[in-house]
Scaffold this motif. Structure first.
Motif, PDB file in Angstrom:
ATOM      1  N   GLU A 137       0.829  -1.209   0.000  1.00 51.30           N
ATOM      2  CA  GLU A 137       0.000   0.000   0.000  1.00 51.30           C
ATOM      3  C   GLU A 137       0.864   1.260   0.000  1.00 51.30           C
ATOM      4  OE1 GLU A 137      -3.543   2.230   2.469  1.00 51.30           O
ATOM      5  OE2 GLU A 137      -2.758   0.365   3.249  1.00 51.30           O
ATOM      6  N   MET A 138       1.916   1.295   0.802  1.00 52.15           N
ATOM      7  CA  MET A 138       2.773   2.477   0.866  1.00 52.15           C
ATOM      8  C   MET A 138       3.563   2.679  -0.416  1.00 52.15           C
ATOM      9  SD  MET A 138       1.905   3.896   3.573  1.00 52.15           S
ATOM     10  CE  MET A 138       3.019   5.248   3.399  1.00 52.15           C
ATOM     11  N   LEU A 139       3.882   1.596  -1.104  1.00 50.50           N
ATOM     12  CA  LEU A 139       4.630   1.726  -2.356  1.00 50.50           C
ATOM     13  C   LEU A 139       3.820   2.486  -3.401  1.00 50.50           C
ATOM     14  CD1 LEU A 139       6.269  -1.807  -2.581  1.00 50.50           C
ATOM     15  CD2 LEU A 139       7.275   0.333  -1.743  1.00 50.50           C
ATOM     16  N   LYS A 140       2.531   2.256  -3.428  1.00 50.18           N
ATOM     17  CA  LYS A 140       1.674   2.970  -4.378  1.00 50.18           C
ATOM     18  C   LYS A 140       1.724   4.475  -4.150  1.00 50.18           C
ATOM     19  CE  LYS A 140      -2.514   1.720  -4.689  1.00 50.18           C
ATOM     20  NZ  LYS A 140      -3.874   1.272  -4.429  1.00 50.18           N
ATOM     21  N   ILE A 141       1.880   4.868  -2.910  1.00 51.39           N
ATOM     22  CA  ILE A 141       1.885   6.282  -2.559  1.00 51.39           C
ATOM     23  C   ILE A 141       3.272   6.897  -2.732  1.00 51.39           C
ATOM     24  CG2 ILE A 141       1.535   7.911  -0.653  1.00 51.39           C
ATOM     25  CD1 ILE A 141      -0.480   5.829   0.486  1.00 51.39           C
ATOM     26  N   LEU A 142       4.295   6.206  -2.279  1.00 50.72           N
ATOM     27  CA  LEU A 142       5.615   6.801  -2.180  1.00 50.72           C
ATOM     28  C   LEU A 142       6.568   6.508  -3.331  1.00 50.72           C
ATOM     29  CD1 LEU A 142       6.207   6.133   1.613  1.00 50.72           C
ATOM     30  CD2 LEU A 142       5.513   8.276   0.536  1.00 50.72           C
ATOM     31  N   VAL A 143       6.367   5.418  -4.037  1.00 54.73           N
ATOM     32  CA  VAL A 143       7.340   5.018  -5.041  1.00 54.73           C
ATOM     33  C   VAL A 143       6.796   5.104  -6.466  1.00 54.73           C
ATOM     34  CG1 VAL A 143       8.864   3.139  -5.788  1.00 54.73           C
ATOM     35  CG2 VAL A 143       8.471   3.520  -3.367  1.00 54.73           C
ATOM     36  N   ALA A 144       5.519   4.885  -6.637  1.00 54.87           N
ATOM     37  CA  ALA A 144       4.942   4.855  -7.983  1.00 54.87           C
ATOM     38  C   ALA A 144       5.024   6.227  -8.650  1.00 54.87           C
ATOM     39  CB  ALA A 144       3.486   4.407  -7.918  1.00 54.87           C
ATOM     40  N   THR A 145       5.081   6.205  -9.971  1.00 53.32           N
ATOM     41  CA  THR A 145       5.035   7.448 -10.732  1.00 53.32           C
ATOM     42  C   THR A 145       3.712   8.142 -10.461  1.00 53.32           C
ATOM     43  OG1 THR A 145       6.435   6.497 -12.434  1.00 53.32           O
ATOM     44  CG2 THR A 145       5.099   8.404 -13.070  1.00 53.32           C
ATOM     45  N   ARG A 146       3.760   9.438 -10.275  1.00 52.24           N
ATOM     46  CA  ARG A 146       2.564  10.222  -9.916  1.00 52.24           C
ATOM     47  C   ARG A 146       1.508  10.128 -11.013  1.00 52.24           C
ATOM     48  NH1 ARG A 146       1.183  13.854  -6.166  1.00 52.24           N
ATOM     49  NH2 ARG A 146      -0.081  15.632  -6.741  1.00 52.24           N
ATOM     50  N   ASP A 147       0.334   9.677 -10.625  1.00 56.04           N
ATOM     51  CA  ASP A 147      -0.842   9.595 -11.508  1.00 56.04           C
ATOM     52  C   ASP A 147      -2.088   9.773 -10.641  1.00 56.04           C
ATOM     53  OD1 ASP A 147      -2.948   8.957 -13.197  1.00 56.04           O
ATOM     54  OD2 ASP A 147      -1.921   7.252 -14.108  1.00 56.04           O
TER      55      ASP A 147
END
Length: 153
Positions: A137-147
């Protein structure tokens, strides 16, 4: 500057997590080895907390070309999370000891999150919760390219 892994590693090694736990959080916290608690699905049971090693931190900064240090602003909320501003001040103090002259910008949460949402902060201290019980869950917020449409980044 912060894109250099040696600089980020140096900042991590400069933090005395045990002292933060004991002095700032009155012994009511646990140093973290990763974003998720060890009991969460997807957490790495072998993850180790970075050691406190200011000498290695200084060596890494020198290797990265910052032997004379640099200036940094560490943003945080003030009074939104338990000991948020105090923790940021303690981190700033630990970074100063390796030559990173750090100013803490502690602001109300509405200001902090508005600025963070606009990508105006180069580095910040905050807290978070994983509500799904999965480390990803945190990876989606902190690591993923902003979309924003997909709720990523």
């Amino acid at each position: 500057l912060l894109r250099d892994g040696r600089v980020r590693r140096a900042l991590s090694l400069a933090m005395n997590r045990e002292a933060l736990t004991e002095r700032v959080m009155s012994g009511l916290a646990t140093p973290a080895a990763e974003l998720a608690a060890p009991t969460m699905f997807g957490a790495n049971p072998d993850a180790k907390v970075d050691p406190f090693d200011p000498d290695e931190a200084r060596r890494l900064l020198n290797e990265a070309g910052y032997g004379n240090g640099f200036d940094l602003v560490l943003a945080t909320t003030n009074g939104y999370y338990v000991q948020d501003a105090a923790t940021a001040q303690a981190i700033a103090g630990s970074w100063a000891r390796i030559g990173v002259r750090t100013q803490v910008d502690a602001v109300p949460s509405s200001v902090f999150y508005a600025r963070r949402g606009k990508n105006e902060l180069s580095i910040f201290f905050t807290s978070s919760s994983i509500t799904t019980g999965q480390a990803s869950e945190m990876l989606k917020i902190l690591v993923a390219t902003r979309d924003p449409a997909k709720g990523l980044g």
